[in-house]
Design an enzyme around this catalytic site. Sequence first.
Site, PDB file in Angstrom:
ATOM      1  N   ASP A 167       0.812  -1.216   0.000  1.00  0.00           N
ATOM      2  CA  ASP A 167       0.000   0.000   0.000  1.00  0.00           C
ATOM      3  C   ASP A 167       0.854   1.278   0.000  1.00  0.00           C
ATOM      4  O   ASP A 167       0.635   2.167   0.799  1.00  0.00           O
ATOM      5  CB  ASP A 167      -0.902  -0.050   1.248  1.00  0.00           C
ATOM      6  CG  ASP A 167      -1.881   1.103   1.329  1.00  0.00           C
ATOM      7  OD1 ASP A 167      -2.387   1.536   0.277  1.00  0.00           O
ATOM      8  OD2 ASP A 167      -2.135   1.577   2.450  1.00  0.00           O
ATOM      9  N   ASN A 419       6.800  -7.704   7.084  1.00  0.00           N
ATOM     10  CA  ASN A 419       5.618  -6.942   7.429  1.00  0.00           C
ATOM     11  C   ASN A 419       4.394  -7.729   7.005  1.00  0.00           C
ATOM     12  O   ASN A 419       4.215  -8.024   5.817  1.00  0.00           O
ATOM     13  CB  ASN A 419       5.585  -5.575   6.739  1.00  0.00           C
ATOM     14  CG  ASN A 419       4.317  -4.826   7.098  1.00  0.00           C
ATOM     15  OD1 ASN A 419       4.144  -4.385   8.223  1.00  0.00           O
ATOM     16  ND2 ASN A 419       3.368  -4.739   6.152  1.00  0.00           N
ATOM     17  N   GLU A 420       3.559  -8.062   7.967  1.00  0.00           N
ATOM     18  CA  GLU A 420       2.274  -8.700   7.736  1.00  0.00           C
ATOM     19  C   GLU A 420       2.309  -9.888   6.795  1.00  0.00           C
ATOM     20  O   GLU A 420       1.556  -9.953   5.826  1.00  0.00           O
ATOM     21  CB  GLU A 420       1.267  -7.668   7.235  1.00  0.00           C
ATOM     22  CG  GLU A 420       1.101  -6.548   8.226  1.00  0.00           C
ATOM     23  CD  GLU A 420      -0.033  -5.611   7.876  1.00  0.00           C
ATOM     24  OE1 GLU A 420      -0.471  -5.607   6.724  1.00  0.00           O
ATOM     25  OE2 GLU A 420      -0.481  -4.897   8.769  1.00  0.00           O
ATOM     26  N   TYR A 476      -6.647  -2.947  12.895  1.00  0.00           N
ATOM     27  CA  TYR A 476      -7.519  -1.882  12.389  1.00  0.00           C
ATOM     28  C   TYR A 476      -8.973  -2.110  12.805  1.00  0.00           C
ATOM     29  O   TYR A 476      -9.886  -1.841  12.039  1.00  0.00           O
ATOM     30  CB  TYR A 476      -7.374  -1.791  10.859  1.00  0.00           C
ATOM     31  CG  TYR A 476      -6.019  -1.215  10.478  1.00  0.00           C
ATOM     32  CD1 TYR A 476      -5.838   0.163  10.364  1.00  0.00           C
ATOM     33  CD2 TYR A 476      -4.921  -2.030  10.286  1.00  0.00           C
ATOM     34  CE1 TYR A 476      -4.600   0.702  10.052  1.00  0.00           C
ATOM     35  CE2 TYR A 476      -3.670  -1.507   9.981  1.00  0.00           C
ATOM     36  CZ  TYR A 476      -3.524  -0.139   9.867  1.00  0.00           C
ATOM     37  OH  TYR A 476      -2.297   0.405   9.572  1.00  0.00           O
ATOM     38  N   TYR A 480     -10.922  -1.157   9.237  1.00  0.00           N
ATOM     39  CA  TYR A 480     -11.259  -2.224   8.287  1.00  0.00           C
ATOM     40  C   TYR A 480     -12.261  -3.201   8.911  1.00  0.00           C
ATOM     41  O   TYR A 480     -13.021  -3.859   8.218  1.00  0.00           O
ATOM     42  CB  TYR A 480     -10.006  -2.979   7.833  1.00  0.00           C
ATOM     43  CG  TYR A 480      -9.055  -2.125   7.016  1.00  0.00           C
ATOM     44  CD1 TYR A 480      -9.464  -1.556   5.816  1.00  0.00           C
ATOM     45  CD2 TYR A 480      -7.760  -1.864   7.444  1.00  0.00           C
ATOM     46  CE1 TYR A 480      -8.615  -0.762   5.061  1.00  0.00           C
ATOM     47  CE2 TYR A 480      -6.898  -1.081   6.699  1.00  0.00           C
ATOM     48  CZ  TYR A 480      -7.336  -0.524   5.509  1.00  0.00           C
ATOM     49  OH  TYR A 480      -6.484   0.264   4.768  1.00  0.00           O
ATOM     50  N   GLU A 514       0.884  -0.858  14.189  1.00  0.00           N
ATOM     51  CA  GLU A 514      -0.013  -0.125  13.286  1.00  0.00           C
ATOM     52  C   GLU A 514      -1.386  -0.101  13.909  1.00  0.00           C
ATOM     53  O   GLU A 514      -1.865  -1.128  14.410  1.00  0.00           O
ATOM     54  CB  GLU A 514      -0.117  -0.790  11.896  1.00  0.00           C
ATOM     55  CG  GLU A 514       1.065  -0.522  11.000  1.00  0.00           C
ATOM     56  CD  GLU A 514       0.867  -1.010   9.557  1.00  0.00           C
ATOM     57  OE1 GLU A 514      -0.289  -1.074   9.079  1.00  0.00           O
ATOM     58  OE2 GLU A 514       1.878  -1.334   8.923  1.00  0.00           O
TER      59      GLU A 514
HETATM   60  C1  CKU Z   1      -2.025   0.047   6.126  1.00  0.00           C
HETATM   61  C2  CKU Z   1      -3.912  -4.990   6.795  1.00  0.00           C
HETATM   62  C3  CKU Z   1      -3.155  -3.855   7.128  1.00  0.00           C
HETATM   63  C4  CKU Z   1      -1.994  -3.470   6.216  1.00  0.00           C
HETATM   64  N1  CKU Z   1      -1.299  -2.287   6.698  1.00  0.00           N
HETATM   65  C5  CKU Z   1      -0.069  -2.103   5.953  1.00  0.00           C
HETATM   66  C6  CKU Z   1       0.238  -0.700   5.517  1.00  0.00           C
HETATM   67  O1  CKU Z   1       1.230  -0.681   4.545  1.00  0.00           O
HETATM   68  C7  CKU Z   1      -1.027  -0.026   5.011  1.00  0.00           C
HETATM   69  O2  CKU Z   1      -0.735   1.246   4.493  1.00  0.00           O
HETATM   70  C8  CKU Z   1      -2.319  -1.295   6.662  1.00  0.00           C
HETATM   71  C9  CKU Z   1      -3.321   0.713   5.635  1.00  0.00           C
HETATM   72  O3  CKU Z   1      -3.455   1.912   5.819  1.00  0.00           O
HETATM   73  O4  CKU Z   1      -4.135   0.023   5.050  1.00  0.00           O
END
Ligand code: CKU
Length: 614
Positions: A167, A419-420, A476, A480, A514
């Site tokens: 992203d 990352n994730e 989130y 989300y 995050e």
């Molecule tokens: C962030 C599932 C979350 C992924 N996370 C990574 C980051 O790079 C994104 O920018 C979420 C978002 O704002 O969706």
Amino acid sequence: MSFDSMYPRTTSTRRIQSLDGTWDFTFDRQGVGETEKWQEVGLPNPVDMPVPASFSDIFTDKESREFCGDMWYARRVFIPGEWRNGNVDIRFDAATHRAVVYLNGIRLVEHEGGFTPFCAHANDAVRWNDWNLLVVKVNNELSHESLPLGRVKELKSGARINQPYFDFFNYSGLQRSVRLLYTPSERIVDMTVVTESVTDGTACVRYEIETDGEHEVRLFVRDADGATVVEAKGASGALEIENAHLWNIQAAYLYTFVAQIVNGDEVIDEYFDEIGLRTVAIEGRDFLVNGHPVYLKGFGRHEDSPIHGRGFDPVVARRDFELMKWMGCNSFRTSHYPYAEEELQEADREGFLVIDEVAAVGFLVSTQNFDDATKKSVAKTLFDLPGIEKTLEVHEQAVRELIDRDKNYACVCAWSLFNEPDFSTDGSVPYATQIFDLARELDPQKRPRSYTNVTRCRAGIDKCTHLADFMMLNRYDGWYVSPGPEIEDAREILVEEMHEWEELEPDKPFFFTEYGCDTMAGVHKLPSVMWSEEYQVEYFKMQHEVFDMFDWVVGEQPWNLCDFQTVEGKMRVDGNKKGAFTRDRQPKAVAFLLRDRWRAKSDYIDGFDPRSEL
Ligand code: CKU
């Protein structure tokens, strides 16, 4: 381990000539550069291109901005005749995502990976005391064998575009400085410093200096006033620094470690590095710096700004530090790739802790990664696909180069190795084990290792938590998951999950690395709606109430310090708007909430105040 990773420094024996500035530039849409011998004759119809910079946001047409493939850079370089008896190297702080370097038509080196430095050793191709043609082919294509991951899509017109599985905009090009280096023919090729312990004011330090010759090695440690506090002979050894000024959070102190190769009184080569003396460790639920438990306050960030893209800009970097200091931050994560070395040097000076992340992002076959990452069924996990061994090789090399480059920085307190990733299947375990083992083996300081855990792999689903020395959660709930009017459900979901973690991982400290929600600066609404500044404030309050229920949550780094550019998409309004600040670095309402919270919370949980010791 390698000369390439040593930050370039001018000393009594070393010289640097900057190659930043305006270069010739052209896209190679037909892939004809080599056959037309651009490496020998220069580029046809070039345009001017500043270095360092990302090329994308300089152009005014979409085709150029979205360019995917080979792009060529060229410039002439005068190489002094006096350098003939030594080594001449061209150092690229980064070329995103891969490059081939030619000097006077001769191919010098090829490098994969867009965020770590490499050198082109030039001696055999140089025209001494004359102008030389330096040509670099850079390629920015994403694949399952590149970090970060993605794919290339061919459009009906035949044009190709990158489709990131991540992203942030796929900025590329020569995004960091390029320098011509002169070093003597016998030289220091590596220097490692480890603080083993700090007790009763004495720091025990181990060092190792690697050279490519046989002459004697000496080391001097100078304090901030330039006084020599310790001297040592030999390429490796242990030192004791008495009455040591330790490096602490927001109370940094740096010693200068000067290494020399000598022949009697003659200094053959000299190199120095600025080193903070500190230990980092995990004990039970505590993350310790110099034996004191810390609470991390800070952000996930991006190297991203208008026009420059991901091109390193010391002005923006400095502004970001000012913003973070204003808020009472003490840390950040280099999400989602290794940042410019100058950023770490600044963190070393400012006393910030850095979670240093390798560019292992996009481990989910999805161009809507941020959304699909919360849903179990949608996208395929990469670890179960054929070809994953090749990804592993690239990943291992990226970890090697990251640790090699950053091993001496006091600010680097931990490694983020993914990352994730989707660690929900058994297939992920051997891959992740190899990466974790490699990081442990390579890091002379044996720093804690982790990865950011994704919503899709909530407590109980993730199969690799046993590998992590501490846990990093990206969550989130309220954005989300269960957003807007459902925010109280989101709170419950999160609290419930935290209770599960409490059972599953009772011996590890947890950071939230995050959490956040998209917010358009200037949108106000009473009562709040998603995207308004009011909703962002409510969301953060809810999150913090949950964190404060668990004293083993010892860090919070919201997403993101600033708004940043992403690919176009129906979930993105000219980029990701989760910043506490706008892309031009002005505060949203939530910045004041975070500031109040963080300024009231001390860096050290035990109340230790290192500033009183300075
Ligand atoms: C962030 C599932 C979350 C992924 N996370 C990574 C980051 O790079 C994104 O920018 C979420 C978002 O704002 O969706």
